[in-house]
Design an enzyme around this catalytic site. Structure first.
Site, PDB file in Angstrom:
ATOM      1  N   ASP A  36      33.318  16.028  12.348  1.00 52.32           N
ATOM      2  CA  ASP A  36      32.537  15.055  13.122  1.00 52.32           C
ATOM      3  C   ASP A  36      31.971  15.660  14.396  1.00 52.32           C
ATOM      4  O   ASP A  36      30.992  15.165  14.949  1.00 52.32           O
ATOM      5  CB  ASP A  36      33.401  13.844  13.474  1.00 52.32           C
TER       6      ASP A  36
ATOM      7  N   ASN B 242      37.931  16.301  13.019  1.00 51.39           N
ATOM      8  CA  ASN B 242      37.681  15.641  11.735  1.00 51.39           C
ATOM      9  C   ASN B 242      38.719  14.530  11.579  1.00 51.39           C
ATOM     10  O   ASN B 242      39.596  14.331  12.439  1.00 51.39           O
ATOM     11  CB  ASN B 242      37.739  16.648  10.582  1.00 51.39           C
ATOM     12  N   LYS B 243      38.645  13.817  10.490  1.00 54.36           N
ATOM     13  CA  LYS B 243      39.521  12.670  10.238  1.00 54.36           C
ATOM     14  C   LYS B 243      40.982  13.014  10.505  1.00 54.36           C
ATOM     15  O   LYS B 243      41.441  14.097  10.162  1.00 54.36           O
ATOM     16  CB  LYS B 243      39.311  12.217   8.786  1.00 54.36           C
TER      17      LYS B 243
ATOM     18  N   ARG C  53      30.180   4.613  18.372  1.00 55.71           N
ATOM     19  CA  ARG C  53      31.398   5.361  18.008  1.00 55.71           C
ATOM     20  C   ARG C  53      31.362   6.679  18.784  1.00 55.71           C
ATOM     21  O   ARG C  53      30.312   7.306  18.875  1.00 55.71           O
ATOM     22  CB  ARG C  53      31.469   5.647  16.490  1.00 55.71           C
TER      23      ARG C  53
ATOM     24  N   ARG D 246      29.524   5.271   7.691  1.00 50.85           N
ATOM     25  CA  ARG D 246      30.466   6.154   8.375  1.00 50.85           C
ATOM     26  C   ARG D 246      30.210   7.565   7.867  1.00 50.85           C
ATOM     27  O   ARG D 246      29.426   7.767   6.940  1.00 50.85           O
ATOM     28  CB  ARG D 246      31.928   5.700   8.218  1.00 50.85           C
ATOM     29  N   GLY D 247      30.917   8.527   8.479  1.00 43.35           N
ATOM     30  CA  GLY D 247      30.627   9.930   8.157  1.00 43.35           C
ATOM     31  C   GLY D 247      29.577  10.428   9.147  1.00 43.35           C
ATOM     32  O   GLY D 247      28.567   9.751   9.387  1.00 43.35           O
TER      33      GLY D 247
END
Ligand code: MRU
Length: 372
Positions: free
Chosen positions: A247, A257-258, A94, A53-54
């Site tokens: 992201d 982003n998150k 994703r 992830r990332g």
């Protein structure tokens, strides 16, 4: 395989050149498991289920996914139609991090130009090049971001610089150094007194599990906080600087982003605290402008919200934390508008979060967004 026996990277090609190894980040920091990816389906599962992830790491993994497609092509012939089809499947794993399609498309473009017998080697080489370039990009982000931390340290006469970060934008999310963490590693290595507030990052706890583990291994002082604590700390002068990753960044400087990043940016603005986003250019989506309307936000399985995972009696286990029949919603990312971002730290330097700022550093991209 012992993870201590080699330079740690979250992805590497096996010595036989046909298996992609990844650290299974789902069970860190409690278990060290290496997953072997041999097929496109393995890669899709690893990305979807977040073994990897990332944003930058997803891009590199997708690039290696197309290499595996070429390697395992039917009858040994990586024909155009088949490769294009596999590229679509990889890119759908994703939706939010643009690095995935960026990495897959770059390998695809290179192999479609290569003659059939050269395609596997071309794909392997381009995927490896992408990984090395991301390492170098992150190293440069560290160099460019360092003066920001150094300046605060000087202003505080060497008292600890308190940096808040959200999620994991460290080497586990990239290949080496990380994006948001890269300036922290440089500052710490050069003797600057830093302390990092690590947001836990519900529901999957990338901060509490991964960022804390990374920083701890490096000896960087840090404290894990609940996701909601940041505003309080900022109101009490306990945060000097916020640095997060992204992201997908639009050509006008909006940042996905998150989930929860937006709230940190709001709190930082209200408290006059610099809010920086660190990113390699692979994370910029030059085709879109408006983050709120144009960035696809991933919605993940609600069970990730309803259950929490941790170490229990020596094993990683999940426990239910909600009423058994309560529904949950799991939005994985949010968008922080450019106006809340103090600046971008990129491999080419620091710029404002704006189209002008971005094309100032990347003049070759200075064309009207196409919204393709
Ligand atoms: O869902 P994840 O763990 O893939 O989300 C990761 C993030 O939001 C990171 O902050 C982002 O990818 C930047 S990584 C350098």
């Amino acid at each position: 395989m012992s993870m201590e026996s080699r330079v740690l990277r979250p992805i590497w090609l096996d010595d036989n050149g046909s298996t992609v190894n990844v650290i299974d980040q789902r069970v860190l920091p409690h278990e060290s498991i290496v997953a072997e990816l041999r097929t496109v389906d393995h890669v899709i599962t690893a990305i979807k289920d977040m073994f990897v992830r990332g944003a930058p790491l997803i891009g590199v993994t997708g690039a290696y996914g197309l290499f595996l497609a070429a390697l395992n092509a039917p009858e040994g012939k990586p024909e155009n139609d088949y490769l294009i089809q596999e590229s679509y499947r990889l890119k759908a794993a994703r939706p939010t991090a643009v690095n995935l399609s960026w990495g897959v498309d770059r390998v695809l473009a290179a192999i479609l130009q290569a003659p059939l017998p050269e395609r596997v080697n071309t794909a392997r080489r381009v995927a490896a090049d992408i990984a090395e370039e991301e390492v170098e990009n992150c190293r440069r982000i560290g160099e460019h971001g360092f003066p920001l931390i150094e300046a605060v340290s000087q202003k505080k006469n060497g008292a600890p610089v308190n940096i808040l970060t959200h999620c994991n934008a460290g080497w586990l999310a990239c290949v080496e150094y990380g994006t948001a963490t890269a300036p922290m590693y440089v500052a710490f290595n050069r003797g600057i007194n830093i302390h990092v507030w690590v947001d836990e990052t519900r529901p999957l706890n990338q901060g509490a599990r991964l960022t804390a583990w990374e920083l701890g291994r490096h000896g960087i002082p840090h404290t894990i906080i609940t996701d909601n604590a940041g505003g309080h700390l900022m109101q009490h002068d306990l945060v000097d600087l916020v640095i997060v990753g992204t992201d997908r960044t639009t050509s006008s400087g909006d940042v996905a982003n998150k989930i929860g990043t937006y709230l940190k940016a709001l709190a930082a603005k209200d408290n006059d605290i610099p809010f920086y986003v660190a990113l390699p250019s692979s994370t910029i989506d030059w085709t879109i402008q408006d983050g709120l309307t144009d960035i696809p936000i991933e919605k993940r399985d609600p069970s990730e919200v309803r259950y929490v995972q941790g170490l229990c009696q020596g094993r990683v286990q999940s426990v239910l934390v909600t009423p058994a029949d309560s529904p949950a919603a799991n939005y994985a990312f949010d968008v922080t508008p450019a106006r809340l971002v103090t600046g971008f730290i990129t491999e080419r330097g620091i710029c404002t979060a704006s189209h002008e700022g971005l094309v100032g550093l990347f003049p070759e991209k200075n064309q009207k967004p196409t919204n393709m």
